[in-house]
Write a protein that holds these residues in place. Structure first.
Motif, PDB file in Angstrom:
ATOM      1  N   ILE A   1     -23.199 -17.469  59.232  1.00  0.00           N
ATOM      2  CA  ILE A   1     -24.292 -18.304  59.720  1.00  0.00           C
ATOM      3  C   ILE A   1     -24.953 -16.506  61.115  1.00  0.00           C
ATOM      4  O   ILE A   1     -25.925 -16.150  60.265  1.00  0.00           O
ATOM      5  CB  ILE A   1     -24.905 -19.343  61.298  1.00  0.00           C
ATOM      6  CG1 ILE A   1     -24.299 -20.599  60.352  1.00  0.00           C
ATOM      7  CG2 ILE A   1     -26.054 -19.283  61.852  1.00  0.00           C
ATOM      8  CD1 ILE A   1     -24.625 -21.738  61.837  1.00  0.00           C
TER       9      ILE A   1
ATOM     10  N   PHE B   1     -24.102 -24.502  71.745  1.00  0.00           N
ATOM     11  CA  PHE B   1     -24.648 -25.691  72.849  1.00  0.00           C
ATOM     12  C   PHE B   1     -25.498 -26.317  71.782  1.00  0.00           C
ATOM     13  O   PHE B   1     -25.487 -27.757  72.156  1.00  0.00           O
ATOM     14  CB  PHE B   1     -26.042 -25.211  72.974  1.00  0.00           C
ATOM     15  CG  PHE B   1     -26.282 -25.800  74.643  1.00  0.00           C
ATOM     16  CD1 PHE B   1     -25.978 -26.013  75.669  1.00  0.00           C
ATOM     17  CD2 PHE B   1     -27.507 -25.775  73.921  1.00  0.00           C
ATOM     18  CE1 PHE B   1     -27.067 -26.431  76.503  1.00  0.00           C
ATOM     19  CE2 PHE B   1     -28.439 -26.651  75.330  1.00  0.00           C
ATOM     20  CZ  PHE B   1     -27.388 -26.653  76.409  1.00  0.00           C
TER      21      PHE B   1
ATOM     22  N   TYR C   1     -33.589 -17.208  69.900  1.00  0.00           N
ATOM     23  CA  TYR C   1     -32.520 -17.763  68.572  1.00  0.00           C
ATOM     24  C   TYR C   1     -32.842 -18.802  67.507  1.00  0.00           C
ATOM     25  O   TYR C   1     -31.959 -19.117  67.031  1.00  0.00           O
ATOM     26  CB  TYR C   1     -30.896 -18.120  69.660  1.00  0.00           C
ATOM     27  CG  TYR C   1     -30.870 -16.859  70.413  1.00  0.00           C
ATOM     28  CD1 TYR C   1     -30.596 -15.661  70.018  1.00  0.00           C
ATOM     29  CD2 TYR C   1     -30.266 -17.016  72.058  1.00  0.00           C
ATOM     30  CE1 TYR C   1     -30.080 -14.380  70.807  1.00  0.00           C
ATOM     31  CE2 TYR C   1     -29.885 -16.298  73.517  1.00  0.00           C
ATOM     32  CZ  TYR C   1     -29.907 -14.548  71.874  1.00  0.00           C
ATOM     33  OH  TYR C   1     -30.273 -13.580  73.375  1.00  0.00           O
ATOM     34  N   ASP C   2     -34.129 -19.055  67.667  1.00  0.00           N
ATOM     35  CA  ASP C   2     -34.049 -20.064  66.739  1.00  0.00           C
ATOM     36  C   ASP C   2     -33.845 -20.118  65.672  1.00  0.00           C
ATOM     37  O   ASP C   2     -33.785 -20.728  64.718  1.00  0.00           O
ATOM     38  CB  ASP C   2     -35.991 -20.265  67.070  1.00  0.00           C
ATOM     39  CG  ASP C   2     -36.444 -21.029  67.494  1.00  0.00           C
ATOM     40  OD1 ASP C   2     -36.043 -21.987  68.998  1.00  0.00           O
ATOM     41  OD2 ASP C   2     -37.255 -21.439  67.157  1.00  0.00           O
TER      42      ASP C   2
ATOM     43  N   PHE D   1     -38.990 -27.848  62.684  1.00  0.00           N
ATOM     44  CA  PHE D   1     -38.186 -26.681  61.695  1.00  0.00           C
ATOM     45  C   PHE D   1     -39.024 -26.931  60.422  1.00  0.00           C
ATOM     46  O   PHE D   1     -39.593 -26.197  59.630  1.00  0.00           O
ATOM     47  CB  PHE D   1     -36.850 -26.223  60.946  1.00  0.00           C
ATOM     48  CG  PHE D   1     -36.507 -25.613  62.710  1.00  0.00           C
ATOM     49  CD1 PHE D   1     -36.669 -24.845  63.535  1.00  0.00           C
ATOM     50  CD2 PHE D   1     -35.277 -26.336  62.729  1.00  0.00           C
ATOM     51  CE1 PHE D   1     -36.409 -24.090  64.495  1.00  0.00           C
ATOM     52  CE2 PHE D   1     -33.987 -25.862  64.380  1.00  0.00           C
ATOM     53  CZ  PHE D   1     -34.908 -25.029  64.445  1.00  0.00           C
TER      54      PHE D   1
ATOM     55  N   THR E   1     -31.801 -23.833  74.347  1.00  0.00           N
ATOM     56  CA  THR E   1     -31.889 -22.516  73.672  1.00  0.00           C
ATOM     57  C   THR E   1     -32.616 -21.988  73.504  1.00  0.00           C
ATOM     58  O   THR E   1     -33.991 -21.923  74.426  1.00  0.00           O
ATOM     59  CB  THR E   1     -31.747 -23.276  72.329  1.00  0.00           C
ATOM     60  OG1 THR E   1     -32.517 -23.737  71.770  1.00  0.00           O
ATOM     61  CG2 THR E   1     -30.110 -23.973  71.825  1.00  0.00           C
TER      62      THR E   1
ATOM     63  N   LEU F   1     -25.541 -21.691  69.204  1.00  0.00           N
ATOM     64  CA  LEU F   1     -25.280 -22.278  68.439  1.00  0.00           C
ATOM     65  C   LEU F   1     -24.164 -23.227  68.946  1.00  0.00           C
ATOM     66  O   LEU F   1     -24.391 -24.824  68.293  1.00  0.00           O
ATOM     67  CB  LEU F   1     -24.788 -21.311  67.418  1.00  0.00           C
ATOM     68  CG  LEU F   1     -25.327 -20.954  66.372  1.00  0.00           C
ATOM     69  CD1 LEU F   1     -24.739 -19.779  65.136  1.00  0.00           C
ATOM     70  CD2 LEU F   1     -26.114 -21.339  65.180  1.00  0.00           C
TER      71      LEU F   1
ATOM     72  N   TYR G   1     -31.345 -18.564  63.944  1.00  0.00           N
ATOM     73  CA  TYR G   1     -30.099 -19.353  63.934  1.00  0.00           C
ATOM     74  C   TYR G   1     -30.180 -20.097  63.970  1.00  0.00           C
ATOM     75  O   TYR G   1     -29.158 -21.060  63.167  1.00  0.00           O
ATOM     76  CB  TYR G   1     -29.137 -18.463  64.624  1.00  0.00           C
ATOM     77  CG  TYR G   1     -28.945 -16.393  64.574  1.00  0.00           C
ATOM     78  CD1 TYR G   1     -28.560 -15.766  63.706  1.00  0.00           C
ATOM     79  CD2 TYR G   1     -30.197 -15.970  65.280  1.00  0.00           C
ATOM     80  CE1 TYR G   1     -28.057 -14.358  63.490  1.00  0.00           C
ATOM     81  CE2 TYR G   1     -30.565 -14.804  65.653  1.00  0.00           C
ATOM     82  CZ  TYR G   1     -29.410 -14.235  64.529  1.00  0.00           C
ATOM     83  OH  TYR G   1     -29.698 -12.708  64.539  1.00  0.00           O
ATOM     84  N   ILE G   2     -30.413 -21.294  65.063  1.00  0.00           N
ATOM     85  CA  ILE G   2     -30.102 -23.071  64.654  1.00  0.00           C
ATOM     86  C   ILE G   2     -31.131 -23.300  63.604  1.00  0.00           C
ATOM     87  O   ILE G   2     -30.477 -24.347  63.482  1.00  0.00           O
ATOM     88  CB  ILE G   2     -30.986 -23.054  66.010  1.00  0.00           C
ATOM     89  CG1 ILE G   2     -30.614 -22.424  67.880  1.00  0.00           C
ATOM     90  CG2 ILE G   2     -31.279 -24.419  66.460  1.00  0.00           C
ATOM     91  CD1 ILE G   2     -31.071 -22.387  68.945  1.00  0.00           C
ATOM     92  N   GLN G   3     -31.836 -22.190  63.061  1.00  0.00           N
ATOM     93  CA  GLN G   3     -32.696 -22.693  61.966  1.00  0.00           C
ATOM     94  C   GLN G   3     -31.457 -23.136  61.396  1.00  0.00           C
ATOM     95  O   GLN G   3     -31.579 -23.832  59.859  1.00  0.00           O
ATOM     96  CB  GLN G   3     -34.091 -22.375  61.672  1.00  0.00           C
ATOM     97  CG  GLN G   3     -35.061 -23.550  60.843  1.00  0.00           C
ATOM     98  CD  GLN G   3     -36.186 -22.600  60.547  1.00  0.00           C
ATOM     99  OE1 GLN G   3     -36.411 -21.455  61.341  1.00  0.00           O
ATOM    100  NE2 GLN G   3     -36.633 -22.593  59.875  1.00  0.00           N
TER     101      GLN G   3
END
Lengths: 175, 240, 175
Positions: C30, C16, A73-74, B130, A69, C14, A76-78
């Motif tokens: 999100i 992905f 966009y980190d 994270f 990715t 997302l 949103y992924i978080q």
């Protein structure tokens, strides 16, 4: 000989499913095509996925090529994975409450109170760093005893364990 | 075809019905029962649980066969007419067949889906990336206290006890029942009448074992009017 | 308000990274956008990845959307993974079919239809997460009732349970 569109699709499908970088050599062997063609296709894909409207792209790392990715966009992924970070199941909460109030306590003592196996939950709580092994109990099998961690205090905003609402209060409430 | 290739007695019956190109609504029960029993006889049962399922069905088939062979009583009441002893079995077979069809549709879909791959991220790895975060973000110490309070309250309650009814039949009891029934009816008892439709699996098996035991003890004897005729059980007189 | 290209890229990123189907609702929450927009973007992505030169596409499954490889390339992917493809036993499929159509259903109700014991198979299906306990039935013994899971839908590529062919149709096929 495969058509170029199809070959491109095959390369894309392989890169898509792989968690590890794939080299030109690996890709060419799997598809049984000339590495030059593979190279051209991979470059095509790289160019394509650089475009703004794509959320991931194809990067070249030491061992080959990998879809990842885009870093922007980190956040949103978080957010997507965050619910898993913070929610504690009710079973886990029960187990944590028992450990908090009855520590040091063994796994089988917890099971006696909850009436169900707690192996997995205890492991999860250890992983989340809410409880830890305090040592071993004297006696047959020398079972591990568990207690809450410093992080536990931090997360619940407690200075120390004496700040837990006391069971004495509970008794008085009852009466 | 070996018995192990069938999913159960219903599956075997469906196979026989298809093989013989029989109308499921009009099963020639004698023919099917014979073929069914042939399969059972040739089978080597390794799994007793599996075997008992097939034996229960064998008993059911024999019971239906006997009912169909039974001459209609002279004073037949009209309402009784038209009642087919095969009906319950047919309903079961049709329902089972439906799910067999549904299973084969699922098989097709399964095959399609095995050709499809998803990305397989190691989510634990991502979460690690994270950082740990606060695993109890939405909880307060009050939640912890309340939870523990509920646990303590629950612990002081007596466990709820449910009565589970289960038929209790001993072989001995069953032997006594059979002997009592035989002593009343001088003309003997029809074998299949010992297993009316709806008899529990346990009772069928225990009854059967009781009969075997009574034969061994020389207390009863069997008579059959020709092969596949109905079997009648009599008390064995001491003089015999 | 995000630009459409960027929003599309976020949705794509997302989808992905997710191993599980994501619903329009989840995605919208999100990203914090209107579900109508999400819906349009997802439809856009579906159309885009249908094109021949792509090796994977976006399918609607288990009440959400999921990127999966196109079935025609499975041989190449198998070459990459050499995966052990295990399919369900016939007994397991029969049991699943009954549960899918008759849920919530108890073990003994399944046994009545199949004419054989299903203890082991039911346990296996629970372990594989294809079925789950839904609760207990009122009545003697309060038996557990079972139903299918989201993984069941995913496993068979179904959008929802209504996509199962109706039993009535199966009946008519017979006649």
């Amino acid at each position: 000989m495969l058509f170029l569109d199809e070959t491109k699709a095959i390369v894309e499908s392989l890169l898509f499913v792989s968690n590890e970088p794939l080299s030109i050599k690996q890709l060419s062997e799997i598809i049984n095509i000339n590495p030059d063609i593979t190279q051209r296709i991979v470059e095509d894909l790289q160019a394509e996925y650089t475009k703004n409207y794509h959320g991931f792209h194809l990067i070249e790392v030491a061992e080959g090529f990998l879809f990842v990715t885009k870093p922007e966009y980190d956040l949103y992924i978080q957010k997507l994975f965050k619910p898993q970070l913070s929610t504690l199941s009710h079973a886990a909460l029960e187990t944590l409450a028992i450990i908090a109030y009855k520590q040091p306590i063994t796994r089988s003592e917890i099971e006696l109170i909850r009436g169900v196996k707690v192996d997995k939950i205890v492991n999860t709580l250890v992983e989340k760093n809410l409880i830890e092994e305090l040592g071993r109990k004297e006696g047959p099998g020398r079972p591990i005893v568990y207690g809450t961690t410093k992080d536990f205090l931090k997360y619940f905003g407690l200075k120390d364990l004496s700040q837990l609402p006391s069971l004495e209060n509970l008794k008085h409430q009852e009466e | 075809m070996r018995l192990e290739n069938f999913e159960g007695p219903l599956d075997l019956l469906l196979h026989l019905i298809e093989k013989n190109e029989i109308d499921i609504y009009d099963i020639p029960i004698a023919k099917i029962t014979d073929q069914y029993l042939t399969y059972i006889n040739e089978a080597k049962f390794l799994d007793l649980d599996f075997a008992s399922e097939f034996l229960v069905m064998a008993a059911t088939l024999l019971a239906i066969k006997a009912k169909m062979l039974l001459p209609k009583p002279v004073k037949v009441i009209d309402e009784d007419e038209g009642e087919d002893p095969r009906e319950e079995l047919v309903i079961r077979l049709i329902e089972y067949k439906q799910y067999k069809e549904a299973a084969s549709i699922l098989r097709t879909r399964e095959k399609e889906m095995t050709k499809v791959f998803t990305r397989n991220f190691d989510e634990a790895q991502i979460i690690k990336k994270f950082g740990p975060g606060n695993p109890v973000e939405n909880l307060t110490v009050h939640d912890l206290f309340q939870t523990f309070k509920v646990i303590l309250e629950k612990a002081s309650e007596p466990e709820p006890i449910y009565e589970i009814s289960r038929e209790k039949i001993s072989i001995r009891e069953c032997m006594v029942n059979i002997m009592e029934a035989l002593s009343v009816s001088k003309k003997g008892l029809v074998f299949t009448d010992l297993f009316p439709l709806g008899t529990s699996r346990l009772r069928i098996i225990v009854t059967f074992l009781a009969l075997l035991e009574l034969i061994k003890l020389n207390r009863i004897r069997f008579m059959q009017s020709g092969s596949f005729g109905r079997i009648v059980i009599f008390i064995r007189d001491d003089e015999e």
